[in-house]
Design an enzyme around this catalytic site. Structure first.
Site, short mmCIF file in Angstrom:
data_model
loop_
_atom_site.label_atom_id
_atom_site.label_comp_id
_atom_site.label_asym_id
_atom_site.label_seq_id
_atom_site.Cartn_x
_atom_site.Cartn_y
_atom_site.Cartn_z
N CYS A 36 -5.77 -2.93 1.59
CA CYS A 36 -5.73 -3.05 3.05
C CYS A 36 -7.10 -3.16 3.73
CB CYS A 36 -4.93 -1.90 3.64
SG CYS A 36 -4.24 -2.31 5.29
N LYS A 73 -8.98 2.88 -2.85
CA LYS A 73 -9.37 2.18 -1.62
C LYS A 73 -10.82 2.51 -1.26
CE LYS A 73 -7.37 1.37 3.00
NZ LYS A 73 -6.21 1.74 3.86
N GLU A 121 0.84 -1.20 0.00
CA GLU A 121 0.00 0.00 0.00
C GLU A 121 0.88 1.26 0.00
OE1 GLU A 121 -3.64 1.79 2.78
OE2 GLU A 121 -2.46 0.08 3.47
#
Length: 583
Positions: free
Chosen positions: A151, A115, A44
């Protein structure tokens, strides 16, 4: 079934070093190609480093990330690396700052994912920084449909993984910057298994490794199949290009458009499966035992902080006590004993064994050791300023700190390590501008009871390898004391550490109130004393150096309370006019 060799780049990037991080992507991609990989995934925000915190808010920083990404794709192709799919985290700015992942292929940015779930708890402030995404690119790579997530998307059910299931993907690549906490490896595996089953697809999880200020990243990259079975796992705290060969289902899905609040976007990179190859044996590294894991985390955190800030050496006071002894051992393991300078500052109240234990530590580890008695310095100060009692005790600690800081300043680039532990930090059992000074505090999030366990583990680990245990046994076994007055012991001011640490864990880490603490069996009188100490010490904690986080709630990063605060979670007052005990 089509086969893919994937490479999980479990590496340590540096926040803000966008050019250096891009060079690492190039080098590791070349390594992946040399080993026959068809896809390589980086963690990430690989290009910017993670977490970048308020750097995200700077337009120049965002621009540099985007320009570097778009320059990296053709550079990969120009160096003969265009045929491998490269998944890399970066910072985008479409519609606002985005925590993004890009897929680079054949010299172009083939796809971008933003994300979806933005954590806003604990150490995470992503709702402050980022705009969430609502698109799920599905890329056909060598006949396999591949989705990418970032994530926190792994930690939430019903999001991108549920959409991936409806898109019938064969592989989900999850890139992560997941900080270390004790036993978090078990939690991660369970989540990965659940999400893989939810997506009905193989899940490849890659995580960062290394230290970034107070955060530690332990790697622990892994792969689970569509049934949730663990099939590969990388070692913790080790930089590695982890290769895994996978049999994956042939792509058949064609669903696109809006699904469950997201939009599936399809793109074909390559339809043809790769030629058959002999698969590599699958590797599953065993997670480290608890004390070994925590110790390695602390070494990783100290090493990362010092190296990334270009600090070459450290100074610390060696009292012969367990805290400074363990701190010195960690520092020696992190940067080498030749770069660690321990100073013994005996006072009029120092015991002989404290001086000899400090010298023995230096002999065992090989660190640099010197003795500077503080009695003459304290006497000179007391002749100028008359002090007694607690003020005189604290003066000794502050005189010691002046010597450490002076030597550090004289021999830059260096810093002083503060040696206090979480139990002391919680109760304010330290001296501001004395033993609390320093640039980094390795034991800041380590309770005293765990300090003893880590010291015993480190010695046992050394003995198991035929090495000299670094920590003198007497430093572990003797009763702890600040030695600022005759016959002083920690137990004069604090409950036994096993009692104290249990209350701190419940009050600080679990946020339990008075009634819940009593329900858990803690003694009400002891709880009253401990909560008073913890609440009054907030101003000290604000001035304490940063240190590596190992618990689910560390002072500073996780627990943020006002200094000026009259709320006290204690037994109900019988007198409405009772003292509010301001801090």
């Amino acid at each position: 079934m089509p086969m893919l060799r994937i490479a999980l780049a479990q590496i340590d990037m540096t926040v803000g070093d966008i050019a250096g991080n891009a060079a690492t992507v190039l080098a590791r991609t070349r390594e992946a190609v040399d080993q026959g990989a068809h896809l390589v995934a980086f963690p990430e925000m690989m290009l910017t480093g993670y977490p970048a915190e308020d750097l995200v808010l700077r337009e120049s920083f965002r621009t540099s990330s985007i320009e570097t990404l778009h320059g990296l794709a053709p550079r990969l192709a120009a160096e003969g690396l265009g045929d491998i799919a490269v998944v890399v985290g970066y910072l985008d700015a479409e519609g606002g700052p985005r925590n993004a992942a890009a897929v680079l292929y054949q010299g172009k940015v083939a796809a971008q994912y933003y994300k979806h779930h933005l954590p806003n708890y604990g150490v995470f402030d992503e709702a402050r920084y980022f705009v969430r995404g609502d698109r799920l690119p599905v890329l056909r790579l060598h006949g396999v449909d591949v989705a990418v997530t970032v994530c926190e998307d792994l930690w939430q059910a019903g999001g991108p993984f549920a959409v991936a299931a409806q898109a019938e993907v064969g592989l989900v690549v999850s890139i992560n910057g997941s900080p270390y906490e004790r036993a978090k490896d078990d939690v991660r595996l369970d989540l990965a298994q659940r999400r893989a089953r939810e997506a009905e697809a193989t899940l490849a999880y890659v995580n960062t490794v290394g230290g970034q200020d107070e955060l530690i990243f332990d790697g622990d990259s892994l792969v689970v199949d569509s049934t949730g079975t663990l099939i590969a796992r990388a070692p913790q705290f080790t930089e590695t290009l982890f290769l895994v060969d996978l049999d994956l289902p042939t792509a058949t899905g064609d669903l696109a458009g809006p699904v469950r609040g997201m939009t599936i976007e399809r793109q074909t990179l390559s339809d043809d499966p790769v030629a058959e190859f002999d698969p590599r044996p699958l590797e599953i590294a065993d997670p480290l035992p608890d004390e070994a894991e925590v110790y390695q985390a602390l070494v990783t955190g100290v090493r990362g902080y010092l190296r990334k800030n270009r600090i070459e050496r450290v100074y610390l006071g060696l009292s012969g006590g367990i805290d400074s002894t363990l701190t010195a051992a960690i520092a020696c393991d992190a940067i080498g004993a030749e770069n660690v300078y321990g100073i013994s500052n005996p006072s009029a109240y120092s015991t002989e064994h404290s001086k000899s234990d400090a010298a023995e530590l230096a002999r065992r580890t090989g660190l640099n050791f010197s003795t500077i008695p503080i009695a003459p310095l304290v006497d000179a100060f007391l002749q100028a300023v008359k002090l007694d009692g607690l003020a005189e005790e604290n003066l000794q600690a502050r005189v010691r700190a002046v010597t450490w800081m002076g030597l550090s300043n004289q021999n830059e680039p260096s810093i002083v390590l503060a040696c206090g532990n979480k139990s002391e930090l919680a109760t304010g059992y330290s001296t501001l501008y004395g033993d609390a000074v320093g640039g980094f505090a390795p034991l800041k999030d380590v309770p005293k009871t765990l300090v003893w366990k880590l010291a015993s583990w480190r010695n046992a680990d050394a003995a198991s390898r035929g090495e000299t245990p670094p920590i003198p046994e007497n430093a572990i076994s003797k009763p702890p004391s600040a030695e600022l007055r005759p016959g002083q012991f920690d137990s004069d001011s604090l409950p036994p550490y096993d009692v104290l640490d249990a209350i701190i864990e419940d009050y600080v880490d679990r946020d339990l109130g008075w009634a819940e603490l009593i329900e858990r069996g803690h003694d009400p009188a002891v709880v009253e004393d401990v909560l008073r100490l913890v609440d009054r010490a907030e101003y000290k904690r604000r001035q304490y150096p940063p240190g590596p986080k190992i618990s689910n709630k560390a002072f500073g990063r996780d627990r943020r309370l006002p200094i000026t605060n009259r709320w006290r979670d204690t037994a109900p007052a019988t007198d409405v006019g009772s003292d509010p005990r301001p801090s």
